[in-house]
Scaffold this motif. Structure first.
Motif, PDB file in Angstrom:
ATOM      1  N   MET A   1       0.840  -1.205   0.000  1.00 27.32           N
ATOM      2  CA  MET A   1       0.000   0.000   0.000  1.00 27.32           C
ATOM      3  C   MET A   1       0.874   1.254   0.000  1.00 27.32           C
ATOM      4  SD  MET A   1      -2.933  -1.254   2.692  1.00 27.32           S
ATOM      5  CE  MET A   1      -4.118   0.072   2.478  1.00 27.32           C
ATOM      6  N   ALA A   2       1.919   1.225   0.829  1.00 26.77           N
ATOM      7  CA  ALA A   2       2.787   2.400   0.937  1.00 26.77           C
ATOM      8  C   ALA A   2       3.491   2.677  -0.398  1.00 26.77           C
ATOM      9  CB  ALA A   2       3.818   2.179   2.043  1.00 26.77           C
ATOM     10  N   HIS A   3       3.871   1.586  -1.080  1.00 30.76           N
ATOM     11  CA  HIS A   3       4.548   1.737  -2.357  1.00 30.76           C
ATOM     12  C   HIS A   3       3.607   2.374  -3.386  1.00 30.76           C
ATOM     13  CE1 HIS A   3       6.567   0.454  -6.117  1.00 30.76           C
ATOM     14  NE2 HIS A   3       7.652   0.697  -5.398  1.00 30.76           N
ATOM     15  N   ALA A   4       2.348   1.965  -3.371  1.00 25.01           N
ATOM     16  CA  ALA A   4       1.357   2.529  -4.293  1.00 25.01           C
ATOM     17  C   ALA A   4       1.215   4.036  -4.073  1.00 25.01           C
ATOM     18  CB  ALA A   4       0.007   1.832  -4.103  1.00 25.01           C
ATOM     19  N   ILE A   5       1.153   4.422  -2.805  1.00 24.14           N
ATOM     20  CA  ILE A   5       0.999   5.848  -2.501  1.00 24.14           C
ATOM     21  C   ILE A   5       2.264   6.616  -2.905  1.00 24.14           C
ATOM     22  CG2 ILE A   5       0.646   7.537  -0.651  1.00 24.14           C
ATOM     23  CD1 ILE A   5      -1.812   5.826  -1.458  1.00 24.14           C
ATOM     24  N   ALA A   6       3.418   6.007  -2.671  1.00 21.51           N
ATOM     25  CA  ALA A   6       4.669   6.668  -3.058  1.00 21.51           C
ATOM     26  C   ALA A   6       4.727   6.848  -4.577  1.00 21.51           C
ATOM     27  CB  ALA A   6       5.862   5.848  -2.566  1.00 21.51           C
ATOM     28  N   ASP A   7       4.259   5.828  -5.321  1.00 23.46           N
ATOM     29  CA  ASP A   7       4.190   5.941  -6.789  1.00 23.46           C
ATOM     30  C   ASP A   7       3.341   7.146  -7.190  1.00 23.46           C
ATOM     31  OD1 ASP A   7       5.733   3.764  -7.369  1.00 23.46           O
ATOM     32  OD2 ASP A   7       4.101   2.461  -8.046  1.00 23.46           O
ATOM     33  N   LEU A   8       2.167   7.253  -6.569  1.00 20.77           N
ATOM     34  CA  LEU A   8       1.243   8.323  -6.946  1.00 20.77           C
ATOM     35  C   LEU A   8       1.784   9.689  -6.551  1.00 20.77           C
ATOM     36  CD1 LEU A   8      -2.206   6.662  -6.141  1.00 20.77           C
ATOM     37  CD2 LEU A   8      -1.250   7.189  -8.393  1.00 20.77           C
ATOM     38  N   GLN A   9       2.446   9.738  -5.382  1.00 21.68           N
ATOM     39  CA  GLN A   9       2.994  11.033  -4.960  1.00 21.68           C
ATOM     40  C   GLN A   9       4.103  11.489  -5.907  1.00 21.68           C
ATOM     41  OE1 GLN A   9       3.631   9.975  -0.886  1.00 21.68           O
ATOM     42  NE2 GLN A   9       1.959  11.306  -0.160  1.00 21.68           N
ATOM     43  N   ALA A  10       4.902  10.524  -6.356  1.00 23.54           N
ATOM     44  CA  ALA A  10       5.963  10.860  -7.303  1.00 23.54           C
ATOM     45  C   ALA A  10       5.362  11.320  -8.630  1.00 23.54           C
ATOM     46  CB  ALA A  10       6.872   9.655  -7.515  1.00 23.54           C
ATOM     47  N   SER A  11       4.340  10.614  -9.086  1.00 27.89           N
ATOM     48  CA  SER A  11       3.655  11.014 -10.319  1.00 27.89           C
ATOM     49  C   SER A  11       3.068  12.408 -10.176  1.00 27.89           C
ATOM     50  CB  SER A  11       2.539  10.020 -10.660  1.00 27.89           C
ATOM     51  OG  SER A  11       3.075   8.855 -11.237  1.00 27.89           O
ATOM     52  N   ALA A  12       2.464  12.665  -9.010  1.00 26.71           N
ATOM     53  CA  ALA A  12       1.830  13.970  -8.778  1.00 26.71           C
ATOM     54  C   ALA A  12       2.855  15.088  -8.938  1.00 26.71           C
ATOM     55  CB  ALA A  12       1.205  14.009  -7.387  1.00 26.71           C
ATOM     56  N   LYS A  13       4.046  14.865  -8.395  1.00 30.44           N
ATOM     57  CA  LYS A  13       5.092  15.875  -8.467  1.00 30.44           C
ATOM     58  C   LYS A  13       5.492  16.119  -9.923  1.00 30.44           C
ATOM     59  CE  LYS A  13       7.614  15.961  -4.676  1.00 30.44           C
ATOM     60  NZ  LYS A  13       8.567  15.380  -3.712  1.00 30.44           N
ATOM     61  N   LEU A  14       5.665  15.023 -10.654  1.00 27.67           N
ATOM     62  CA  LEU A  14       6.056  15.144 -12.066  1.00 27.67           C
ATOM     63  C   LEU A  14       4.935  15.765 -12.904  1.00 27.67           C
ATOM     64  CD1 LEU A  14       7.877  11.718 -12.460  1.00 27.67           C
ATOM     65  CD2 LEU A  14       8.927  13.985 -12.517  1.00 27.67           C
ATOM     66  N   LEU A  15       3.706  15.397 -12.607  1.00 32.21           N
ATOM     67  CA  LEU A  15       2.580  15.957 -13.366  1.00 32.21           C
ATOM     68  C   LEU A  15       2.470  17.457 -13.131  1.00 32.21           C
ATOM     69  CD1 LEU A  15       0.001  13.069 -12.943  1.00 32.21           C
ATOM     70  CD2 LEU A  15       1.176  13.766 -15.047  1.00 32.21           C
ATOM     71  N   ASP A  16       2.843  17.872 -11.937  1.00 29.74           N
ATOM     72  CA  ASP A  16       2.892  19.302 -11.652  1.00 29.74           C
ATOM     73  C   ASP A  16       3.928  19.969 -12.548  1.00 29.74           C
ATOM     74  OD1 ASP A  16       2.132  21.593 -10.322  1.00 29.74           O
ATOM     75  OD2 ASP A  16       3.730  21.395  -8.823  1.00 29.74           O
ATOM     76  N   ALA A  17       5.085  19.319 -12.674  1.00 33.17           N
ATOM     77  CA  ALA A  17       6.145  19.859 -13.542  1.00 33.17           C
ATOM     78  C   ALA A  17       5.719  19.850 -15.012  1.00 33.17           C
ATOM     79  CB  ALA A  17       7.425  19.055 -13.351  1.00 33.17           C
ATOM     80  N   TYR A  18       4.951  18.847 -15.393  1.00 34.00           N
ATOM     81  CA  TYR A  18       4.416  18.805 -16.763  1.00 34.00           C
ATOM     82  C   TYR A  18       3.359  19.898 -16.985  1.00 34.00           C
ATOM     83  CZ  TYR A  18       6.398  14.358 -18.470  1.00 34.00           C
ATOM     84  OH  TYR A  18       7.232  13.377 -18.932  1.00 34.00           O
ATOM     85  N   GLY A  19       2.907  20.499 -15.880  1.00 33.16           N
ATOM     86  CA  GLY A  19       1.911  21.570 -16.002  1.00 33.16           C
ATOM     87  C   GLY A  19       0.489  21.072 -16.160  1.00 33.16           C
ATOM     88  N   VAL A  20       0.221  19.840 -15.765  1.00 35.69           N
ATOM     89  CA  VAL A  20      -1.127  19.305 -15.938  1.00 35.69           C
ATOM     90  C   VAL A  20      -1.771  18.896 -14.610  1.00 35.69           C
ATOM     91  CG1 VAL A  20      -0.622  18.516 -18.278  1.00 35.69           C
ATOM     92  CG2 VAL A  20      -0.308  16.943 -16.372  1.00 35.69           C
ATOM     93  N   ALA A  21      -1.145  19.280 -13.496  1.00 38.82           N
ATOM     94  CA  ALA A  21      -1.625  18.828 -12.187  1.00 38.82           C
ATOM     95  C   ALA A  21      -3.083  19.213 -11.942  1.00 38.82           C
ATOM     96  CB  ALA A  21      -0.731  19.388 -11.085  1.00 38.82           C
ATOM     97  N   ASP A  22      -3.495  20.387 -12.463  1.00 40.09           N
ATOM     98  CA  ASP A  22      -4.868  20.860 -12.231  1.00 40.09           C
ATOM     99  C   ASP A  22      -5.920  19.935 -12.815  1.00 40.09           C
ATOM    100  OD1 ASP A  22      -3.645  22.977 -11.215  1.00 40.09           O
ATOM    101  OD2 ASP A  22      -4.205  24.414 -12.787  1.00 40.09           O
ATOM    102  N   LEU A  23      -5.530  19.146 -13.803  1.00 40.62           N
ATOM    103  CA  LEU A  23      -6.502  18.335 -14.521  1.00 40.62           C
ATOM    104  C   LEU A  23      -6.615  16.921 -13.967  1.00 40.62           C
ATOM    105  CD1 LEU A  23      -5.465  19.558 -18.051  1.00 40.62           C
ATOM    106  CD2 LEU A  23      -7.575  20.099 -16.857  1.00 40.62           C
ATOM    107  N   VAL A  24      -5.863  16.657 -12.893  1.00 38.18           N
ATOM    108  CA  VAL A  24      -5.812  15.288 -12.381  1.00 38.18           C
ATOM    109  C   VAL A  24      -6.489  15.183 -11.014  1.00 38.18           C
ATOM    110  CG1 VAL A  24      -4.286  13.378 -11.744  1.00 38.18           C
ATOM    111  CG2 VAL A  24      -3.668  14.884 -13.641  1.00 38.18           C
ATOM    112  N   THR A  25      -7.374  14.193 -10.886  1.00 40.08           N
ATOM    113  CA  THR A  25      -7.995  13.838  -9.616  1.00 40.08           C
ATOM    114  C   THR A  25      -7.435  12.484  -9.210  1.00 40.08           C
ATOM    115  OG1 THR A  25     -10.044  14.873 -10.350  1.00 40.08           O
ATOM    116  CG2 THR A  25     -10.200  13.426  -8.462  1.00 40.08           C
TER     117      THR A  25
END
Lengths: 224, 473
Positions: B244-268
């Motif tokens: 479970m912790a690994h899944a959350i870490a994956d998503l948190q890392a993705s969230a950070k990168l998606l922010d850098a991609y400039g698309v964080a606002d579009l993701v739930t």
């Protein structure tokens, strides 16, 4: 942004659904939609009238009045963002919707019933019972699970009539108090499922308008 | 075999349809826009066969799709199937042909897929999928790239509004592992979670006997774990095991990168999205657009698929259904106009003016040449009737007609016209002209056009492209 649309079932759930919505602060607009003379029935008693689309007083909700079996369809397709449906109708329709809130009204059960004078025997010994119902999918699944091959006769009303005139051996129908069954000389044999009202939500709307949706669901949860 | 004859009452079998003109323009336009995006992101297109051995396509990791395949036999009696998606054929290509290539491989595709599924939200049994697969890259950077590319694709196909919902199968899998429920109960629990049916989840939990308090808390929280990145923090607190912790870490890392991609606002984020639990092995996501009640793009990480066909490779990708984008665009008010020419030109009087038509086409104008030899009024009416905003004819047409009217007044023209018409019908070679007779009285071609639009007719010099461009504006 446009008001959220909710599909409401016309019929036995209407009054409780409207009461629940009113307690949650979303009373239906009475303007032009009051009791519409004779024949209004349950809807008129609840102040709904014959209009098919109504608004809440606060303007935050739009209501679509639909046949109960159609409510899951409106919601699955996104024609309504939310809906109130019986669990019976929902499981019969197998529509792809969220079910975020269970509502404490519309309690009833889907049962197998047969003529009172019918010889007492195990259902499993039936050859291929003729079963009249408005719930073909649930009825079929119930009998299949017993290893039986039912002959399902799909009806759209007065299912109780079928065994009386020899159209069917058994029926699968909703029962609230059992009065209708008794009056027609039928007895309950098995419970297929227990049912109650459920708030359902469209998958896309739940994503696209999450905050509004959650606020409404929480308000309804607090009001029940 | 059943003998079948064509019936006008049922010209098409169920599940397929024709996409005509405007719809075809819309679909091909989306395909072009997607190919442009893929080019920029360096995803390279592959063209896959429409049918393969059914056994290839019927993977045990895609059991639901298996039941929906169109199957048929070849002459040797082997079972073939129309592809129900593009990911499995892509995995077969990678596993059997490209396994020793330098990784990662970025592949893209556009094509029809076939499934026995009731028509839904603009989708028939045959529908068009466009998608990407990023193969040979485990890890979060690849996850985020593919999600960001999904956003770019939804933008490219012309949707004004859309959202991506991102989840991870590892969270629920880990939770199920911690709960250690009987299989039947676990299956029912999964359905209840997929429906976000909180009360049902609670009921099932109470029928599960003794469950550790922490696991109970995590499960009851699950249906509500959807929203912004804040839910990742909430989810982190209820993690019970490394899965479970690994899944959350994956998503948190993705969230950070998606922010850098400039698309964080579009993701739930949604941790209760537990469909296709058997197919996916990591992140999963879907895209939604207002008006379309269902998702139109879906994807995720599937590290176990390619190993069925060859050496195992991690992979992540998505597929977008263009038929559904078509419906979603219409629901958002985007109307694809019927395709029509910029201008309808009559050259009957002056076949040599086709040279001008050729030049106009070379300059990018959409020019239709009238094949019926219509007179100017009829030409204008024909253009209007077909949505063409302008017409043009060589200036002489008008002149000739005036001349003809003059002849008729003298009692000679109409007879000449009859003869001329007969002649043209019998001898197509004569001047290459159609059934019109205006060229019976030749006048030198002055090189000017009469052009007409909603503002009325005017004369334009044939060589004056600048003036023409102004007029077209």
């Amino acid at each position: 942004m446009a008001a959220l649309t909710m599909a409401l079932p016309k019929g036995r759930l209407t009054e409780d659904a409207l009461g629940c919505l009113a307690r949650a602060g979303h009373a239906i607009c009475s303007n032009g939609s009051g009791p519409s003379g004779p024949g209004g029935g349950v809807e008129a008693a609840a102040g709904v009238g014959r209009k098919l689309i109504l608004e809440s007083v606060d303007g935050q909700l739009r209501f679509v009045l639909a046949k109960p079996a159609d409510v899951p369809i409106f919601v699955e397709y996104g024609a309504a963002d939310l809906g109130i449906a019986g669990l019976d109708v929902l499981r019969e329709a197998e529509r792809d919707v969220y079910e975020p809130l269970s509502l404490p009204f519309g309690h009833c059960r889907l049962v197998v019933a047969g003529p009172a004078g019918r010889p007492e025997r195990n259902l499993r010994l039936e050859r291929s019972p003729k079963v009249a119902t408005k719930f073909p999918r649930l009825a079929e699944a119930f009998f299949r699970k017993q290893g039986l091959a039912p002959e399902i006769i799909v009806m759209s009303g007065s299912v109780e009539l079928a065994p009386l005139v020899g159209l069917a051996d058994l029926i699968v129908d909703l029962v609230q108090t059992g009065t209708t069954l008794r009056e027609n000389g039928l007895v309950e044999l098995r419970v297929v499922m227990e049912s109650h009202a459920v708030l359902i939500a469209n998958r896309a709307s739940y994503r696209l308008r999450l905050a509004e949706m959650r606020a409404l669901i929480d308000a309804l949860a607090a009001a029940v | 075999m059943l003998a079948q004859t064509f019936s006008v009452d049922r010209p098409l079998p169920e599940g397929v349809r024709d996409l005509l003109f405007a719809d075809a323009v819309a679909i091909r336009g989306m395909a072009s826009a997607l190919r442009a995006i893929w080019r920029n992101w360096s995803y390279h297109e592959i063209i896959l066969p429409t049918f393969e051995y059914a056994a290839t396509l019927a993977t045990d990791v895609g059991a639901e799709i298996d039941a929906e395949m169109y199957r048929f036999l070849d002459r040797q009696g082997r079972t073939l199937a129309l592809r129900p998606d593009m990911t499995i054929p892509t995995a077969r290509v990678i596993g059997t042909r490209l396994y020793d290539q330098a990784m990662p491989i970025r592949a893209s595709y556009i094509g029809s897929v076939f499934r026995y599924e009731p028509p839904r939200a603009g989708r028939q049994h045959e529908f068009i999928q466009a998608g990407v697969e990023l193969i040979g890259a485990p890890g979060r950077a690849a996850d985020a790239e593919v999600v960001a590319l999904a956003v770019a694709a939804l933008h490219a196909v012309g949707l004004p509004e859309y959202r991506i919902t991102l989840g991870h199968v590892g969270f629920f899998r880990g939770l199920l592992g911690a709960l250690a429920l009987p299989e039947r109960l676990a299956g029912r629990l999964r359905l209840a979670v997929a429906r976000k049916a909180e009360a049902e989840v609670a009921d099932l939990l109470s029928s599960a006997g003794t469950v550790a308090a922490a696991a109970r808390r995590a499960l009851l929280a699950l249906p509500r774990l959807t929203g912004s990145t804040a839910v990742l923090a909430e989810a982190e607190e209820v993690c019970l095991n490394p899965g479970m912790a690994h899944a959350i870490a994956d998503l948190q890392a993705s969230a950070k990168l998606l922010d850098a991609y400039g698309v964080a606002d579009l993701v739930t984020y949604d941790l209760a999205e537990v469909r296709d639990l058997d197919y996916y092995t990591g992140i999963t996501f879907e895209g939604f657009a207002p008006g379309l009640g269902t998702s139109l793009i879906s994807g995720g990480r599937y590290d176990d698929l390619i190993g069925r066909f060859g050496p195992a490779q991690p992979a992540v990708g998505w597929a977008l259904t263009l038929d559904q984008v078509l419906v979603a665009r219409e629901m958002q008010g985007i109307v694809q106009p019927e395709p029509a020419a910029d201008i309808l030109v009559s050259v009957a009087a002056r076949p040599e003016s086709l040279a001008w038509v050729g030049e106009a086409r070379a300059r990018g104008l959409q020019v239709e040449v009238d094949p019926l030899g219509l007179e100017p009024e009829a030409l204008w009416a024909a253009a209007r009737g077909r949505g063409i905003p302008r017409v043009a004819w060589p200036d002489e047409v008008r002149g000739n007609r005036e001349q003809e009217v003059g002849n008729r007044a003298q009692g000679t023209g109409s007879r000449e016209q009859e003869i001329g018409t007969c002649g043209a019908a019998h001898d197509h070679g004569e001047q290459g002209a159609g059934p019109t007779t205006y060229s019976l009285v030749p006048t030198p071609y002055a090189g000017a056009w009469v052009v007409r639009d909603a503002n009325g007719p005017r004369v334009l010099a044939a060589g004056d492209w600048e003036e023409l461009a102004r007029w077209l504006r």
